[in-house]
Design a protein around this motif. Structure first.
Motif, PDB file in Angstrom:
ATOM      1  N   ASP A 145      31.920  32.985  37.410  1.00  0.00           N
ATOM      2  CA  ASP A 145      32.711  34.078  36.834  1.00  0.00           C
ATOM      3  C   ASP A 145      31.869  35.046  36.009  1.00  0.00           C
ATOM      4  OD1 ASP A 145      32.066  32.364  34.801  1.00  0.00           O
ATOM      5  OD2 ASP A 145      34.105  32.140  34.015  1.00  0.00           O
ATOM      6  N   ALA A 148      32.013  38.890  36.702  1.00  0.00           N
ATOM      7  CA  ALA A 148      33.285  39.481  36.273  1.00  0.00           C
ATOM      8  C   ALA A 148      33.332  39.592  34.751  1.00  0.00           C
ATOM      9  CB  ALA A 148      34.444  38.634  36.786  1.00  0.00           C
ATOM     10  N   PRO A 151      29.990  42.461  33.402  1.00  0.00           N
ATOM     11  CA  PRO A 151      29.727  43.347  34.544  1.00  0.00           C
ATOM     12  C   PRO A 151      28.523  44.265  34.374  1.00  0.00           C
ATOM     13  CG  PRO A 151      31.753  43.969  33.389  1.00  0.00           C
ATOM     14  CD  PRO A 151      31.329  42.653  32.833  1.00  0.00           C
ATOM     15  N   GLN A 155      25.906  45.089  37.286  1.00  0.00           N
ATOM     16  CA  GLN A 155      26.080  46.399  37.901  1.00  0.00           C
ATOM     17  C   GLN A 155      24.763  47.151  38.069  1.00  0.00           C
ATOM     18  OE1 GLN A 155      29.000  48.610  35.716  1.00  0.00           O
ATOM     19  NE2 GLN A 155      30.051  49.093  37.617  1.00  0.00           N
ATOM     20  N   ARG A 177      32.894  33.769  45.538  1.00  0.00           N
ATOM     21  CA  ARG A 177      33.440  34.552  44.432  1.00  0.00           C
ATOM     22  C   ARG A 177      32.380  35.504  43.861  1.00  0.00           C
ATOM     23  NH1 ARG A 177      36.278  32.911  38.667  1.00  0.00           N
ATOM     24  NH2 ARG A 177      36.501  35.069  38.026  1.00  0.00           N
ATOM     25  N   ASP A 181      32.345  39.624  43.849  1.00  0.00           N
ATOM     26  CA  ASP A 181      32.171  40.419  42.629  1.00  0.00           C
ATOM     27  C   ASP A 181      30.961  41.339  42.748  1.00  0.00           C
ATOM     28  OD1 ASP A 181      34.372  39.248  41.559  1.00  0.00           O
ATOM     29  OD2 ASP A 181      33.310  37.940  40.155  1.00  0.00           O
ATOM     30  N   ARG A 184      31.564  44.511  44.685  1.00  0.00           N
ATOM     31  CA  ARG A 184      32.226  45.590  43.924  1.00  0.00           C
ATOM     32  C   ARG A 184      31.261  46.206  42.924  1.00  0.00           C
ATOM     33  NH1 ARG A 184      34.372  44.442  47.673  1.00  0.00           N
ATOM     34  NH2 ARG A 184      35.538  42.530  47.784  1.00  0.00           N
ATOM     35  N   LEU A 185      30.512  45.348  42.233  1.00  0.00           N
ATOM     36  CA  LEU A 185      29.718  45.832  41.101  1.00  0.00           C
ATOM     37  C   LEU A 185      28.394  46.459  41.533  1.00  0.00           C
ATOM     38  CD1 LEU A 185      30.312  42.832  38.675  1.00  0.00           C
ATOM     39  CD2 LEU A 185      31.150  45.155  38.348  1.00  0.00           C
TER      40      LEU A 185
ATOM     41  N   ILE B  88      37.789  44.774  38.944  1.00  0.00           N
ATOM     42  CA  ILE B  88      37.307  44.746  40.317  1.00  0.00           C
ATOM     43  C   ILE B  88      38.475  44.802  41.307  1.00  0.00           C
ATOM     44  CG2 ILE B  88      35.051  43.695  39.869  1.00  0.00           C
ATOM     45  CD1 ILE B  88      36.172  41.012  40.496  1.00  0.00           C
ATOM     46  N   ARG B  89      39.695  44.918  40.746  1.00  0.00           N
ATOM     47  CA  ARG B  89      40.860  45.113  41.611  1.00  0.00           C
ATOM     48  C   ARG B  89      41.664  46.293  41.087  1.00  0.00           C
ATOM     49  NH1 ARG B  89      41.624  41.593  45.426  1.00  0.00           N
ATOM     50  NH2 ARG B  89      40.625  39.567  45.254  1.00  0.00           N
TER      51      ARG B  89
END
Lengths: 220, 115
Positions: A145, A148, A151, A155, A177, A181, A184-185, B88-89
């Motif tokens: 995690d 998340a 970040p 990033q 997971r 993440d 996205r990052l 992220i959502r």
């Protein structure tokens, strides 16, 4: 009287970082900022990478620690030039510390400079050191995690190295997971899964680093 | 706790701005912009400022901090939402293809000096 400045507060650090980067680039030194939590396995990863590179590049290391020189002594044993920075309590390295440490390094004898930042997932994210790449090191025992929860550090990173992969069967770390993440990052970041103590997965990470280093040399 | 180094840099920068404007007075008020996603705690900035400002022209200055939010644009439902923290959502449809902009500002906006 009101003075409107509208300037970045860390402009001084950013400018010095840019100077560091220009000096490194001009000298043909590829510089990587290695970040991660305390105990993520940053030093062990460096040791394994040097073993895998097996003299192909001429590396050097800047070690950032709050106190002591335990990590620097480990790197020194490998015959790799190393400069220890003690931050005297500060939780991150900044560009001025790198500029000072660089005075003790001979750039003409180096191709790859690895900066091992202070173990910290928060503060290290805010300070550009003048590196060309940033690698985030995350161990399976820390949990999936972390991207998340922290970040910013993920990033801005160009690669994620998941360490202690040999412990995966003993943890609830879900590689899907962290992959989701990271997508996205930092969609462009590479991900490597390694067990530095056994050498598993180190070769692809070392090859990637060597390729990045070579690509930057041909850019000049 | 890198707020301490940030405030150190801030005080240096404010003094540079005053030198540039040729002012030696006392700073009455300072405006900062710290985005919600900058990873900087405003309370810690105020705390560090109270520690570091004494003995500088910024001692006793009122610190005003604007905290702009970030915008999150969802490529699935086309929603454009303001967000306080990184996500992220999509908060609207749960979509995962997002563009997050702004919210990372860390600026010395202005200083007001005693005439």
């Amino acid at each position: 009287m009101k003075i409107v400045a509208a300037k970045k507060i860390l402009k001084a650090n950013d400018q010095l970082a840019e100077e560091n980067r220009q000096k490194l680039t001009a000298a043909g030194v590829f510089c990587v900022n290695v970040v991660g939590s305390p105990g993520a396995g940053k030093t062990t990863l460096l040791e394994a990478l040097f073993a895998a590179l097996d003299g192909r590049l001429r590396p050097a290391v800047i070690e950032g620690d709050i106190a002591g020189s335990i990590d620097a002594e480990r790197i020194e044993k490998l015959g790799v030039p190393v400069v220890q920075i003690n931050t005297q309590g500060a939780c991150h390295l900044d560009a001025s510390m790198i500029a000072a440490a660089a005075e003790d390094l001979d750039y003409s004898a180096i191709d790859l400079l690895l900066i091992e930042n202070v173990g910290n997932l928060v503060c290290t994210a805010g300070f550009d050191l003048g590196e060309h790449l940033r690698i985030i090191v995350l161990s399976t025992t820390e949990g999936d995690d972390k991207a998340a929860k922290y970040p910013a550090i993920f990033q801005g990173s160009h690669a994620l190295v998941i360490t202690k992969a040999d412990l995966l069967p003993h943890t609830n770390f879900d590689t899907r997971r962290i992959a989701a993440d990271m997508k996205r990052l930092a969609p462009k970041a590479e991900t490597f899964q390694v067990a530095a103590l056994t050498g598993e997965g180190i070769a692809p990470a070392a090859e990637w680093l060597a390729a990045k280093c070579a690509a930057s040399a041909t850019d000049d | 706790m890198h707020e301490l180094s940030i405030v150190e840099a801030l005080i240096e920068q404010a003094q540079k701005e005053m030198d540039r404007a040729g002012h030696r007075g006392r700073v009455l008020r300072m405006e900062l912009v710290i985005g919600r996603l900058a990873g900087v705690s405003c309370d810690s900035v105020r705390f560090a400022f109270d520690l570091l400002a004494p003995g500088t022209p910024l001692e006793g200055a009122q610190v005003h901090i604007a905290e702009p939010k970030a915008t999150c644009r969802c490529h699935t439902c086309d929603a454009k939402l303001e967000i306080d923290e990184i996500t992220i959502r999509c908060p609207h449809c749960g979509g995962i293809e997002l563009t997050i902009e702004g919210g990372r500002e860390l600026l010395l906006q202005s200083i007001e000096i005693e005439d």
